[in-house]
Design a protein around this motif. Sequence first.
Motif, PDB file in Angstrom:
ATOM      1  N   UNK A 119      -6.324  -6.383  52.880  1.00  0.00           N
ATOM      2  CA  UNK A 119      -6.092  -7.760  52.462  1.00  0.00           C
ATOM      3  C   UNK A 119      -7.334  -8.610  52.603  1.00  0.00           C
ATOM      4  N   UNK A 120      -8.073  -8.389  53.685  1.00  0.00           N
ATOM      5  CA  UNK A 120      -9.321  -9.122  53.859  1.00  0.00           C
ATOM      6  C   UNK A 120     -10.281  -8.806  52.714  1.00  0.00           C
ATOM      7  N   UNK A 121     -10.324  -7.514  52.346  1.00  0.00           N
ATOM      8  CA  UNK A 121     -11.200  -7.122  51.238  1.00  0.00           C
ATOM      9  C   UNK A 121     -10.761  -7.719  49.915  1.00  0.00           C
ATOM     10  N   UNK A 122      -9.435  -7.696  49.646  1.00  0.00           N
ATOM     11  CA  UNK A 122      -8.928  -8.236  48.385  1.00  0.00           C
ATOM     12  C   UNK A 122      -9.172  -9.736  48.315  1.00  0.00           C
ATOM     13  N   UNK A 123      -8.881 -10.440  49.416  1.00  0.00           N
ATOM     14  CA  UNK A 123      -9.072 -11.886  49.444  1.00  0.00           C
ATOM     15  C   UNK A 123     -10.546 -12.231  49.244  1.00  0.00           C
ATOM     16  N   UNK A 124     -11.430 -11.454  49.865  1.00  0.00           N
ATOM     17  CA  UNK A 124     -12.864 -11.686  49.686  1.00  0.00           C
ATOM     18  C   UNK A 124     -13.276 -11.419  48.245  1.00  0.00           C
ATOM     19  N   UNK A 125     -12.665 -10.366  47.646  1.00  0.00           N
ATOM     20  CA  UNK A 125     -12.962 -10.039  46.263  1.00  0.00           C
ATOM     21  C   UNK A 125     -12.591 -11.196  45.344  1.00  0.00           C
ATOM     22  N   UNK A 126     -11.377 -11.741  45.540  1.00  0.00           N
ATOM     23  CA  UNK A 126     -10.921 -12.841  44.701  1.00  0.00           C
ATOM     24  C   UNK A 126     -11.797 -14.072  44.898  1.00  0.00           C
ATOM     25  N   UNK A 127     -12.131 -14.372  46.155  1.00  0.00           N
ATOM     26  CA  UNK A 127     -12.988 -15.527  46.428  1.00  0.00           C
ATOM     27  C   UNK A 127     -14.347 -15.363  45.754  1.00  0.00           C
ATOM     28  N   UNK A 128     -14.921 -14.166  45.892  1.00  0.00           N
ATOM     29  CA  UNK A 128     -16.219 -13.909  45.269  1.00  0.00           C
ATOM     30  C   UNK A 128     -16.127 -13.975  43.749  1.00  0.00           C
ATOM     31  N   UNK A 129     -15.008 -13.488  43.210  1.00  0.00           N
ATOM     32  CA  UNK A 129     -14.842 -13.480  41.759  1.00  0.00           C
ATOM     33  C   UNK A 129     -14.722 -14.904  41.221  1.00  0.00           C
ATOM     34  N   UNK A 130     -13.915 -15.730  41.897  1.00  0.00           N
ATOM     35  CA  UNK A 130     -13.800 -17.121  41.478  1.00  0.00           C
ATOM     36  C   UNK A 130     -15.139 -17.847  41.617  1.00  0.00           C
ATOM     37  N   UNK A 131     -15.838 -17.597  42.719  1.00  0.00           N
ATOM     38  CA  UNK A 131     -17.147 -18.228  42.923  1.00  0.00           C
ATOM     39  C   UNK A 131     -18.122 -17.811  41.827  1.00  0.00           C
ATOM     40  N   UNK A 132     -18.123 -16.498  41.525  1.00  0.00           N
ATOM     41  CA  UNK A 132     -19.018 -15.998  40.474  1.00  0.00           C
ATOM     42  C   UNK A 132     -18.671 -16.615  39.127  1.00  0.00           C
ATOM     43  N   UNK A 133     -17.363 -16.833  38.890  1.00  0.00           N
ATOM     44  CA  UNK A 133     -16.932 -17.424  37.626  1.00  0.00           C
ATOM     45  C   UNK A 133     -17.488 -18.837  37.477  1.00  0.00           C
ATOM     46  N   UNK A 134     -17.321 -19.653  38.537  1.00  0.00           N
ATOM     47  CA  UNK A 134     -17.792 -21.033  38.454  1.00  0.00           C
ATOM     48  C   UNK A 134     -19.316 -21.097  38.433  1.00  0.00           C
ATOM     49  N   UNK A 135     -19.962 -20.206  39.194  1.00  0.00           N
ATOM     50  CA  UNK A 135     -21.417 -20.190  39.187  1.00  0.00           C
ATOM     51  C   UNK A 135     -21.942 -19.813  37.811  1.00  0.00           C
ATOM     52  N   UNK A 136     -21.319 -18.797  37.196  1.00  0.00           N
ATOM     53  CA  UNK A 136     -21.758 -18.380  35.862  1.00  0.00           C
ATOM     54  C   UNK A 136     -21.530 -19.485  34.840  1.00  0.00           C
ATOM     55  N   UNK A 137     -20.409 -20.224  35.022  1.00  0.00           N
ATOM     56  CA  UNK A 137     -20.153 -21.335  34.101  1.00  0.00           C
ATOM     57  C   UNK A 137     -21.216 -22.421  34.265  1.00  0.00           C
ATOM     58  N   UNK A 138     -21.572 -22.719  35.525  1.00  0.00           N
ATOM     59  CA  UNK A 138     -22.642 -23.703  35.767  1.00  0.00           C
ATOM     60  C   UNK A 138     -23.967 -23.209  35.215  1.00  0.00           C
ATOM     61  N   UNK A 139     -24.217 -21.894  35.349  1.00  0.00           N
ATOM     62  CA  UNK A 139     -25.459 -21.340  34.821  1.00  0.00           C
ATOM     63  C   UNK A 139     -25.531 -21.496  33.310  1.00  0.00           C
ATOM     64  N   UNK A 140     -24.389 -21.304  32.629  1.00  0.00           N
ATOM     65  CA  UNK A 140     -24.370 -21.478  31.180  1.00  0.00           C
ATOM     66  C   UNK A 140     -24.687 -22.921  30.808  1.00  0.00           C
ATOM     67  N   UNK A 141     -24.116 -23.872  31.573  1.00  0.00           N
ATOM     68  CA  UNK A 141     -24.395 -25.280  31.303  1.00  0.00           C
ATOM     69  C   UNK A 141     -25.871 -25.595  31.544  1.00  0.00           C
ATOM     70  N   UNK A 142     -26.434 -25.031  32.622  1.00  0.00           N
ATOM     71  CA  UNK A 142     -27.849 -25.257  32.919  1.00  0.00           C
ATOM     72  C   UNK A 142     -28.719 -24.670  31.813  1.00  0.00           C
ATOM     73  N   UNK A 143     -28.352 -23.462  31.354  1.00  0.00           N
ATOM     74  CA  UNK A 143     -29.117 -22.823  30.281  1.00  0.00           C
ATOM     75  C   UNK A 143     -29.063 -23.661  29.007  1.00  0.00           C
ATOM     76  N   UNK A 144     -27.872 -24.189  28.682  1.00  0.00           N
ATOM     77  CA  UNK A 144     -27.744 -25.023  27.492  1.00  0.00           C
ATOM     78  C   UNK A 144     -28.605 -26.282  27.611  1.00  0.00           C
ATOM     79  N   UNK A 145     -28.585 -26.898  28.804  1.00  0.00           N
ATOM     80  CA  UNK A 145     -29.413 -28.087  29.003  1.00  0.00           C
ATOM     81  C   UNK A 145     -30.900 -27.752  28.912  1.00  0.00           C
ATOM     82  N   UNK A 146     -31.293 -26.626  29.475  1.00  0.00           N
ATOM     83  CA  UNK A 146     -32.697 -26.209  29.395  1.00  0.00           C
ATOM     84  C   UNK A 146     -33.111 -25.979  27.950  1.00  0.00           C
TER      85      UNK A 146
END
Length: 271
Positions: free
Chosen positions: A207-234
């Motif tokens: 459960x600790x591993x699954x919860x960490x996986x989900x947290x990391x996945x959500x974090x990666x999702x939002x980070x990638x979305x922010x990266x796309x916005x930064x790339x578009x602005x650049x």
Amino acid sequence: MNNQSFPRVIGLAGVDRNETSAALKYSARLEWPMVMMAIWIVIEWYLQAKGAVPARFVLVTDWVIWGFFLFETVLLTSLVRNKPYYLIGNWVNLVIIVLGFPVLWEEFPAAGVLRSLRLIVMAGILIHISSTARRILARNHLGTTLLVGFIITVMAGFLIAGLDPAIETPWDGIWWAWVTVTTVGYGDVVPVSTEGRLFASFLILMGIGIFSMLTASFSAFFVSRDEKMVIQREQQILAKLELIEMRLHKMEKEISYVAKTQQKAAKETPP
């Protein structure tokens, strides 16, 4: 022992990544049917432990499960180049096919305990899921990540309901597995037997591993979305800079032309 040799030792290696494209293709196609088969094995194990299904029904499902293992092993063995290497790396399938022959269980009722061998396939599913999960996290497939967690939770719920007398139904087991995997731990449903507590310890770590996986996945999702916005602005900033550069270059040409014209006019004008 590295990550590649461990699955071979326990007989759950699957198809090697260097094998034929046909073997890899059909191995991938059979992965999710194998997940469904693993879930059904757990459900059938629970129903049989509670005596909720007739013997004829169990016999039919035994034949279906055995036939699926036989079909998968024969098909993939025929498609791979190195057949001995594949069979040695997946020796658990051969054990299940040989010792899991339903006729053997009919002739020797004591051999029915061999049904538990099929639960080993769950370990193979978890291994394949763990490797798939790493690819999922890399691609931010949140839906598939949630599906992996859901499958593990359902399987754990049925298993604990069959192992521990304090958890009477699969629904209670799934509820217990859910609050355990999410690390909430209400304590309204708890295992009391030694087997149940050992399984609970395993699920807590998972459960600790699954919860960490989900947290990391959500974090990666939002980070990638922010990266796309930064790339578009650049890209927008770069486009504006290119436009400014073009205008400056044009202005430099005009200034240079004016300067040359003035110099020429100054030379032609008499003192």
